[in-house]
Design a protein around this motif. Structure first.
Motif: not given
Length: 313
Positions: A116-131
């Motif tokens: 869960q910590m891995v997925l939250i980190r990768l997803l957060s990095g992707y979403v924030l970078s794209v936004l």
């Protein structure tokens, strides 16, 4: 008392170094292989698309080509010199050090196989970078000259990476020699920051009383702001920062640790200095504020909807 402090400090410090050093070395080797052997036009070809589509793709390239934040700034600069829209290059620059297979693995190991910590980190990095990339599409298209340095003023500001260039028919043996030198230079630079970060984390754990940390929990988001400030100051490599974050798990919430791991690869002191090789001061200020606020608001949102509920560290 002194003996107890020394033993506790040494235990935490050495354990952090042992756990993290291998991932720093792996990241350094992969970065060197990419630098020395990857054709120069590979990344531009991967992002050859309309701006919005290219931004979505740029946020995922780190999964295929793991690149640390030290190497990413010169690559982003070269992408813009080759005609890649600045917003796309920024997305790639922010995402690759987080949305990264080596970083995912190191986070998995640091947090005891907590997917869960891995997925939250990768997803957060992707979403924030794209936004953030999409946020800058119009301003950079309209005001490029006032925000980005001209090509004549570009300078290579990365202390551990040289600009990629056309090697021509360079013998493999010579390339391997270049790769070894590049690996050592990148590893030694990242290891220096790792030693400093591990030392601060170990000292913090060994000396700071739990009661003192209540200060950061007295107002909403205080623990996240403290950990984000720590990430900015420590200048850790993204392959190793999860281990330092994990060492704070007894004092701070999972959301605060996540804020630490998401902000650091996007914004710290060394990155600010490196951003000066691409952007003018006004752009650096706007980008820095945008990154900091975006990370804080995003992690606070995830925390508010209960994403971190049930994570016990």
């Amino acid at each position: 008392m002194i003996t107890s402090f020394t033993e506790e400090f040494s235990l935490y410090f050495i354990s952090l170094i042992i756990e993290a050093a291998g991932f720093v070395l792996i990241g350094s080797i992969i970065g060197s292989v990419i630098e020395e052997f990857l054709p120069e036009d590979t990344i531009p070809r991967l992002m050859r698309n309309k701006t919005f589509g290219a931004i979505l793709i740029a946020g995922l390239i780190g999964l295929l080509l793991p690149i640390c934040e030290c190497a990413i700034v010169p690559i982003a600069k070269k992408l813009m010199q080759k005609g890649t829209p600045p917003a796309v290059a920024i997305t790639f620059m922010l995402a690759a050090p987080i949305v990264n297979s080596i970083v995912g693995l190191s986070t998995f190991v640091a947090f005891s196989s907590d997917v869960q910590m891995v997925l939250i980190r990768l997803l957060s990095g992707y979403v924030l970078s794209v936004l953030i990339g999409m946020f800058f599409i119009y301003p950079l298209r309209k005001n490029r000259d006032s925000l980005i340095l001209s090509e004549d003023n570009h300078r290579n500001g990365c202390s551990c990476c040289h600009d990629s260039h056309d090697h021509g028919p360079v013998p493999v043996k010579e390339r391997l020699g270049h790769m070894a030198k590049h690996t050592w230079k990148e590893f030694s630079g990242a290891a220096g920051y790792l030693f400093i970060g591990a030392g601060i984390a170990a000292f913090f754990h060994s000396t700071v009383p739990m009661g003192l940390l209540d200060i950061f929990h007295r107002f909403p988001g205080g623990d996240k702001l403290f950990m984000m400030a720590s990430a900015f100051i420590l200048n850790l490599c993204s392959e190793a920062d999860a281990f330092v974050a994990r060492s704070f798990s007894g004092q701070f919430s999972p959301s605060a640790l996540m804020a630490f791991m998401v902000l650091g690869p996007m914004l710290d002191i060394k990155l600010l200095a490196m951003y000066r090789t691409i952007f003018k001061p006004r752009m650096i200020l706007i980008l820095g504020i945008t990154i900091f606020l975006s990370v804080f608001l995003w992690i606070s949102l995830l925390d508010g909807v209960g994403i971190f509920r049930g994570i016990s560290l």
